[in-house]
Design a protein around this motif. Structure first.
Motif, PDB file in Angstrom:
ATOM      1  N   ARG A  29      -8.819  43.411   6.824  1.00  0.00           N
ATOM      2  CA  ARG A  29      -7.746  44.166   7.465  1.00  0.00           C
ATOM      3  C   ARG A  29      -7.931  44.133   8.983  1.00  0.00           C
ATOM      4  O   ARG A  29      -9.065  44.123   9.479  1.00  0.00           O
ATOM      5  CB  ARG A  29      -7.733  45.618   6.964  1.00  0.00           C
ATOM      6  N   TRP A  30      -6.820  44.118   9.682  1.00  0.00           N
ATOM      7  CA  TRP A  30      -6.877  44.086  11.139  1.00  0.00           C
ATOM      8  C   TRP A  30      -5.685  44.818  11.724  1.00  0.00           C
ATOM      9  O   TRP A  30      -4.626  44.952  11.108  1.00  0.00           O
ATOM     10  CB  TRP A  30      -6.963  42.654  11.659  1.00  0.00           C
ATOM     11  N   GLY A  31      -5.872  45.304  12.932  1.00  0.00           N
ATOM     12  CA  GLY A  31      -4.781  45.832  13.717  1.00  0.00           C
ATOM     13  C   GLY A  31      -4.351  44.765  14.702  1.00  0.00           C
ATOM     14  O   GLY A  31      -5.199  44.058  15.263  1.00  0.00           O
ATOM     15  N   TYR A  32      -3.060  44.628  14.912  1.00  0.00           N
ATOM     16  CA  TYR A  32      -2.535  43.587  15.808  1.00  0.00           C
ATOM     17  C   TYR A  32      -1.384  44.194  16.598  1.00  0.00           C
ATOM     18  O   TYR A  32      -0.351  44.546  16.032  1.00  0.00           O
ATOM     19  CB  TYR A  32      -2.070  42.392  14.981  1.00  0.00           C
ATOM     20  N   ALA A  33      -1.581  44.344  17.901  1.00  0.00           N
ATOM     21  CA  ALA A  33      -0.507  44.814  18.782  1.00  0.00           C
ATOM     22  C   ALA A  33      -0.021  43.602  19.564  1.00  0.00           C
ATOM     23  O   ALA A  33      -0.597  43.239  20.594  1.00  0.00           O
ATOM     24  CB  ALA A  33      -1.012  45.916  19.714  1.00  0.00           C
ATOM     25  N   ALA A  34       0.999  42.957  19.045  1.00  0.00           N
ATOM     26  CA  ALA A  34       1.507  41.719  19.638  1.00  0.00           C
ATOM     27  C   ALA A  34       2.601  42.033  20.645  1.00  0.00           C
ATOM     28  O   ALA A  34       3.319  43.023  20.513  1.00  0.00           O
ATOM     29  CB  ALA A  34       2.049  40.800  18.539  1.00  0.00           C
ATOM     30  N   GLY A  35       2.713  41.183  21.654  1.00  0.00           N
ATOM     31  CA  GLY A  35       3.737  41.374  22.672  1.00  0.00           C
ATOM     32  C   GLY A  35       3.137  41.841  23.982  1.00  0.00           C
ATOM     33  O   GLY A  35       1.932  41.731  24.221  1.00  0.00           O
ATOM     34  N   ASP A  36       3.991  42.364  24.854  1.00  0.00           N
ATOM     35  CA  ASP A  36       3.557  42.852  26.161  1.00  0.00           C
ATOM     36  C   ASP A  36       3.054  44.280  26.009  1.00  0.00           C
ATOM     37  O   ASP A  36       3.825  45.242  26.040  1.00  0.00           O
ATOM     38  CB  ASP A  36       4.713  42.792  27.165  1.00  0.00           C
ATOM     39  N   VAL A  37       1.742  44.410  25.834  1.00  0.00           N
ATOM     40  CA  VAL A  37       1.126  45.706  25.519  1.00  0.00           C
ATOM     41  C   VAL A  37       0.577  46.332  26.791  1.00  0.00           C
ATOM     42  O   VAL A  37      -0.388  45.839  27.370  1.00  0.00           O
ATOM     43  CB  VAL A  37       0.008  45.518  24.470  1.00  0.00           C
ATOM     44  N   TYR A  38       1.197  47.415  27.223  1.00  0.00           N
ATOM     45  CA  TYR A  38       0.735  48.120  28.421  1.00  0.00           C
ATOM     46  C   TYR A  38       0.275  49.529  28.024  1.00  0.00           C
ATOM     47  O   TYR A  38       0.669  50.527  28.598  1.00  0.00           O
ATOM     48  CB  TYR A  38       1.849  48.189  29.469  1.00  0.00           C
TER      49      TYR A  38
ATOM     50  N   PRO B 177      -8.591  50.175  16.658  1.00  0.00           N
ATOM     51  CA  PRO B 177      -8.989  48.855  17.171  1.00  0.00           C
ATOM     52  C   PRO B 177      -7.978  47.773  16.793  1.00  0.00           C
ATOM     53  O   PRO B 177      -7.681  47.585  15.609  1.00  0.00           O
ATOM     54  CB  PRO B 177     -10.345  48.614  16.499  1.00  0.00           C
ATOM     55  N   SER B 178      -7.475  47.073  17.793  1.00  0.00           N
ATOM     56  CA  SER B 178      -6.403  46.105  17.573  1.00  0.00           C
ATOM     57  C   SER B 178      -6.590  44.871  18.437  1.00  0.00           C
ATOM     58  O   SER B 178      -7.081  44.954  19.568  1.00  0.00           O
ATOM     59  CB  SER B 178      -5.041  46.734  17.899  1.00  0.00           C
ATOM     60  N   ILE B 179      -6.166  43.746  17.908  1.00  0.00           N
ATOM     61  CA  ILE B 179      -6.124  42.512  18.678  1.00  0.00           C
ATOM     62  C   ILE B 179      -4.901  42.567  19.593  1.00  0.00           C
ATOM     63  O   ILE B 179      -3.798  42.883  19.146  1.00  0.00           O
ATOM     64  CB  ILE B 179      -6.034  41.287  17.744  1.00  0.00           C
ATOM     65  N   VAL B 180      -5.106  42.257  20.869  1.00  0.00           N
ATOM     66  CA  VAL B 180      -4.014  42.303  21.844  1.00  0.00           C
ATOM     67  C   VAL B 180      -4.067  41.065  22.742  1.00  0.00           C
ATOM     68  O   VAL B 180      -5.092  40.402  22.850  1.00  0.00           O
ATOM     69  CB  VAL B 180      -4.090  43.569  22.732  1.00  0.00           C
ATOM     70  N   LYS B 181      -2.946  40.785  23.373  1.00  0.00           N
ATOM     71  CA  LYS B 181      -2.918  39.754  24.419  1.00  0.00           C
ATOM     72  C   LYS B 181      -3.407  40.327  25.732  1.00  0.00           C
ATOM     73  O   LYS B 181      -4.095  39.649  26.503  1.00  0.00           O
ATOM     74  CB  LYS B 181      -1.492  39.219  24.589  1.00  0.00           C
ATOM     75  N   SER B 182      -3.057  41.582  26.009  1.00  0.00           N
ATOM     76  CA  SER B 182      -3.384  42.193  27.301  1.00  0.00           C
ATOM     77  C   SER B 182      -3.826  43.626  27.096  1.00  0.00           C
ATOM     78  O   SER B 182      -3.406  44.302  26.159  1.00  0.00           O
ATOM     79  CB  SER B 182      -2.162  42.151  28.234  1.00  0.00           C
ATOM     80  N   ARG B 183      -4.693  44.098  27.998  1.00  0.00           N
ATOM     81  CA  ARG B 183      -5.142  45.487  27.931  1.00  0.00           C
ATOM     82  C   ARG B 183      -5.207  46.069  29.336  1.00  0.00           C
ATOM     83  O   ARG B 183      -5.364  45.343  30.330  1.00  0.00           O
ATOM     84  CB  ARG B 183      -6.509  45.591  27.262  1.00  0.00           C
TER      85      ARG B 183
END
Length: 340
Positions: free
Chosen positions: A117-126, A132-138
């Motif tokens: 299982r994973w968390g995934y916040a895709a897109g422009d994450v501000y 805990p989630s995989i992101v492109k940006s933090r």
């Protein structure tokens, strides 16, 4: 339509059809093939001469320092500029969100047990996700452990150039092309410098204010200018990577968020020209580097050295897999970690 097609052909950005064709072919290979290679691939770390460097980057992207379980629920939430998912790897499908986010994450998640299982916040994450989630940006602040960075949207964000025009032969100006999006920096900058003689700037979005709209310029056309504005939009400035690989200099206020490029490690006036958030010192700073091309060249050289660390594909792959491996371990999923 013809103008738009011509611009896409000349823009300098990688063709999308090649990216999608490559990923479609990759999907033909069964996930079991990659899972069978995972342990052997991760074990390469121990004999890698860059081991300390690799571990440092893994821990930079994945700051989880204590184990914590993911919430015992499923999440699928769509917003205007991002998407939040919580569930198994196998249940994250191509139809859920933009294709590039699916393909760029699938390139590495398919190495792991699909029941993880994973968390995934895709897109422009501000923002920082609640779990805990995989992101492109933090966001660049201390309380950002839940944002685990992966190398996403490579097609747009990771473009490197071979610029043959020396800094001294470029125009004594700064250029900016972009869209307002949610950026206060871009709006403020245009209010101050649209039609200013030292700046060639304007907006290219169909829904941007008409008074600031300007014809698009290709990446190669940007390289005619000594300075290129790299202003954050919804999150990071997507042009920063190719600008730092050129013989022009990136100009921006200090970043507020970061991606796989580790913008938080960039040193002001060493890798880029830092200006105040209100841009009150920008003309003075540009004039300084115009008058001191040796100092400008030092920044360009430093930027090129920084870029070089991202150009080893095998090392980048290993770091990506180790970031995910750590993610699953730190979310108490050791029982599913072994692929068997």
């Amino acid at each position: 339509m013809a103008d738009s097609l011509l611009y896409k052909l000349r823009s300098g950005k990688p063709p999308k059809f090649i990216y999608f064709a490559k990923n479609a072919l990759r999907m033909i290979i069964p996930g079991s093939y990659y899972r069978s290679k995972l342990k052997k691939t991760l074990d390469k770390l121990e004999k890698n001469p860059d081991k300390a460097y690799i571990i440092e980057r893994v821990n930079y992207y994945n700051k989880l320092s204590t184990t914590r379980s993911l919430p015992d629920r499923s999440v699928i939430e769509r917003f205007s500029s991002y998407f939040v998912y919580l569930g198994t790897i196998k249940d994250y499908t191509l139809s859920l969100y933009h294709k590039v986010y699916y393909f760029d994450s699938k390139e590495f998640t398919r190495w792991f047990n699909p029941n993880l299982r994973w968390g995934y916040a895709a897109g422009d994450v501000y923002f920082t996700p609640e779990f805990p989630s995989i992101v492109k940006s933090r966001l660049l602040h201390s309380d950002n452990e839940n944002s685990v960075i992966m190398k996403l949207v490579k097609l747009r964000h990771f473009i490197f150039l071979n610029d043959t025009i020396p800094f001294t032969q470029k125009k004594d100006m700064a250029i900016f092309r972009g869209k307002i999006r949610l950026s206060r920096d871009r709006k403020k900058f245009l209010e101050l410098f649209f039609n200013h003689p030292m700046f060639d700037c304007g907006l290219v979005g169909w829904d941007d204010p008409d008074e600031w709209k300007t014809p698009k310029k290709t990446i190669r056309e940007h390289l005619d200018y000594k300075f290129i504005m790299t202003l954050e939009g919804n999150d990071v400035a997507s042009n920063l990577k190719w600008v730092m690989s050129s013989n022009s200099i990136a100009v921006m206020p200090r970043p507020t968020c970061e991606t796989w490029f580790m913008e938080g490690k960039l040193i002001p006036d060493y890798h880029y020209i830092e200006v105040k958030p209100d841009f009150s010192d920008i003309v003075e700073k540009l004039n300084y580097y115009i008058q001191h091309p040796d100092k400008a060249q030092e920044i360009i050289n430093n930027a090129h050295t920084y870029i070089a660390q991202f150009k080893n594909p095998e090392r980048e792959k290993l770091i990506s897999l180790l970031v995910l491996d750590k993610y699953f371990k730190m979310t108490n999923q050791n029982s599913l970690h072994n692929n068997g």
